[in-house]
Design a protein around this motif. Structure first.
Motif, short mmCIF file in Angstrom:
data_model
loop_
_atom_site.label_atom_id
_atom_site.label_comp_id
_atom_site.label_asym_id
_atom_site.label_seq_id
_atom_site.Cartn_x
_atom_site.Cartn_y
_atom_site.Cartn_z
N CYS A 97 0.84 -1.20 0.00
CA CYS A 97 0.00 0.00 0.00
C CYS A 97 0.87 1.25 0.00
O CYS A 97 1.86 1.34 0.72
CB CYS A 97 -0.93 0.01 1.22
SG CYS A 97 -2.10 1.37 1.16
N CYS A 103 -4.49 0.87 3.37
CA CYS A 103 -5.87 0.84 2.86
C CYS A 103 -6.80 0.05 3.80
O CYS A 103 -7.95 0.43 3.99
CB CYS A 103 -5.90 0.23 1.45
SG CYS A 103 -5.12 1.30 0.23
N LYS A 122 -16.17 4.49 0.78
CA LYS A 122 -14.94 5.28 0.86
C LYS A 122 -13.71 4.37 0.81
O LYS A 122 -12.71 4.71 0.19
CB LYS A 122 -14.92 6.10 2.15
CG LYS A 122 -15.82 7.31 2.12
CD LYS A 122 -15.73 8.03 3.45
CE LYS A 122 -16.37 9.36 3.40
NZ LYS A 122 -15.59 10.37 2.71
N LYS A 125 -13.13 3.22 -2.79
CA LYS A 125 -12.59 4.32 -3.59
C LYS A 125 -11.10 4.48 -3.31
O LYS A 125 -10.32 4.75 -4.22
CB LYS A 125 -13.32 5.63 -3.27
CG LYS A 125 -14.66 5.76 -3.95
CD LYS A 125 -15.25 7.13 -3.66
CE LYS A 125 -16.59 7.29 -4.32
NZ LYS A 125 -17.18 8.61 -4.03
N ARG A 126 -10.72 4.32 -2.07
CA ARG A 126 -9.30 4.43 -1.70
C ARG A 126 -8.49 3.29 -2.32
O ARG A 126 -7.41 3.50 -2.86
CB ARG A 126 -9.19 4.42 -0.18
CG ARG A 126 -7.84 4.14 0.39
CD ARG A 126 -6.97 5.39 0.36
NE ARG A 126 -5.72 5.12 1.02
CZ ARG A 126 -5.50 5.29 2.30
NH1 ARG A 126 -6.43 5.78 3.08
NH2 ARG A 126 -4.34 5.00 2.81
N LYS A 128 -9.18 1.71 -5.03
CA LYS A 128 -9.10 1.94 -6.47
C LYS A 128 -7.97 2.89 -6.84
O LYS A 128 -7.36 2.74 -7.90
CB LYS A 128 -10.42 2.52 -7.00
CG LYS A 128 -11.44 1.47 -7.36
CD LYS A 128 -12.74 2.07 -7.81
CE LYS A 128 -12.59 2.97 -9.01
NZ LYS A 128 -13.88 3.48 -9.50
N ARG A 129 -7.66 3.85 -5.99
CA ARG A 129 -6.60 4.80 -6.33
C ARG A 129 -5.26 4.45 -5.69
O ARG A 129 -4.33 5.24 -5.72
CB ARG A 129 -7.03 6.22 -5.97
CG ARG A 129 -7.19 6.54 -4.53
CD ARG A 129 -7.57 8.02 -4.36
NE ARG A 129 -7.36 8.41 -3.00
CZ ARG A 129 -8.30 8.46 -2.07
NH1 ARG A 129 -9.53 8.16 -2.39
NH2 ARG A 129 -8.02 8.83 -0.85
N CYS A 130 -5.14 3.27 -5.14
CA CYS A 130 -3.89 2.84 -4.50
C CYS A 130 -2.95 2.25 -5.56
O CYS A 130 -2.78 1.04 -5.65
CB CYS A 130 -4.17 1.83 -3.40
SG CYS A 130 -2.70 1.42 -2.44
N HIS A 131 -2.38 3.09 -6.37
CA HIS A 131 -1.39 2.71 -7.38
C HIS A 131 -0.55 3.94 -7.70
O HIS A 131 -0.96 5.06 -7.45
CB HIS A 131 -2.07 2.17 -8.64
CG HIS A 131 -3.06 3.10 -9.25
ND1 HIS A 131 -2.70 4.20 -9.99
CD2 HIS A 131 -4.41 3.12 -9.20
CE1 HIS A 131 -3.79 4.84 -10.39
NE2 HIS A 131 -4.85 4.21 -9.91
N ASN A 134 -0.18 7.88 -7.18
CA ASN A 134 -0.87 8.31 -5.95
C ASN A 134 -0.10 7.84 -4.74
O ASN A 134 0.84 7.06 -4.83
CB ASN A 134 -2.29 7.74 -5.92
CG ASN A 134 -3.13 8.23 -7.06
OD1 ASN A 134 -2.97 9.35 -7.51
ND2 ASN A 134 -4.02 7.40 -7.55
N ASP A 138 -3.33 10.20 4.03
CA ASP A 138 -4.74 10.34 3.68
C ASP A 138 -5.57 9.87 4.86
O ASP A 138 -5.59 8.70 5.19
CB ASP A 138 -5.05 9.49 2.45
CG ASP A 138 -6.43 9.74 1.90
OD1 ASP A 138 -7.03 10.79 2.22
OD2 ASP A 138 -6.92 8.90 1.14
#
Length: 140
Positions: A97, A103, A122, A125-126, A128-131, A134, A138
Motif C-alpha cells: 500500500c 488501505c 470510501k 474508492k481508496r 481503487k486509487r492505490c497505485h 498516488n 490520507d
C-alpha cells in the motif's frame, strides 16, 4: 515579541475561552429497534416461505435467524474480516500500500466513523486509487 511569546499568549488565550459542548442525542434505542424490526420481518418472511414450500421448519428458522444475524451484525463481521486480513495476509501483500494509513486500516476507520455503507464505499474508492503516482498521507 518573539515567536515563543506569541505562541504562549495564543495558547493562554485559548485556554481561558469558554468552550461550549454540543450535546447530541444518542440513537442506540433506534438502532436496537431497527435490529428488532429486521429480525421480525425476516422471521415473518420465513414463515411465509414455509407456508408455500414444503421445507422443514427448522431449516427455514435457521435461515431466518442467520439472515437476521448477518443484517444486524454487518459492521462487526466486516471489522473482523479486516482484522483477519491485517493479521494473516502475507507481509508482501500488506506492505504494497502506498498510503498512510494503509488501505485496510483506512477502511476500518471509515467503517467505524461513517457506518457500513459509506465506510465501505470510501474504502473501495481508496483501494481503487492505490497505485502509482498516488500515495501519501490520507485520513478518513
Amino acid at each position: 515579541m518573539t515567536d515563543k511569546e506569541i505562541i504562549k499568549a495564543f495558547y493562554k488565550a485559548r485556554k481561558t475561552e469558554v468552550c461550549k459542548a454540543v450535546i447530541r442525542p444518542k440513537f442506540t434505542m433506534y438502532r436496537e429497534l431497527l435490529q428488532f424490526v429486521i429480525a421480525l420481518s425476516v422471521l415473518i418472511a420465513a414463515i411465509l416461505v414455509r407456508a408455500y414450500l414444503s421445507t422443514p421448519i427448522f431449516i427455514v428458522l435457521l435461515c431466518a435467524i442467520s439472515t437476521a444475524f448477518l443484517l444486524t451484525q454487518t459492521k462487526n463481521i466486516l471489522l473482523l474480516m479486516i482484522f483477519a486480513y491485517q493479521k494473516f495476509a502475507p507481509k508482501l501483500l500488506r506492505s504494497a500500500c502506498l498510503f498512510q494509513p494503509s488501505c485496510s486500516e483506512y477502511m476500518k476507520q471509515c467503517i467505524i466513523k461513517y457506518g457500513v455503507f459509506r465506510g465501505v464505499k470510501k474504502g473501495f474508492k481508496r483501494i481503487k486509487r492505490c497505485h502509482p503516482p498516488n500515495g501519501g498521507l490520507d485520513e478518513p
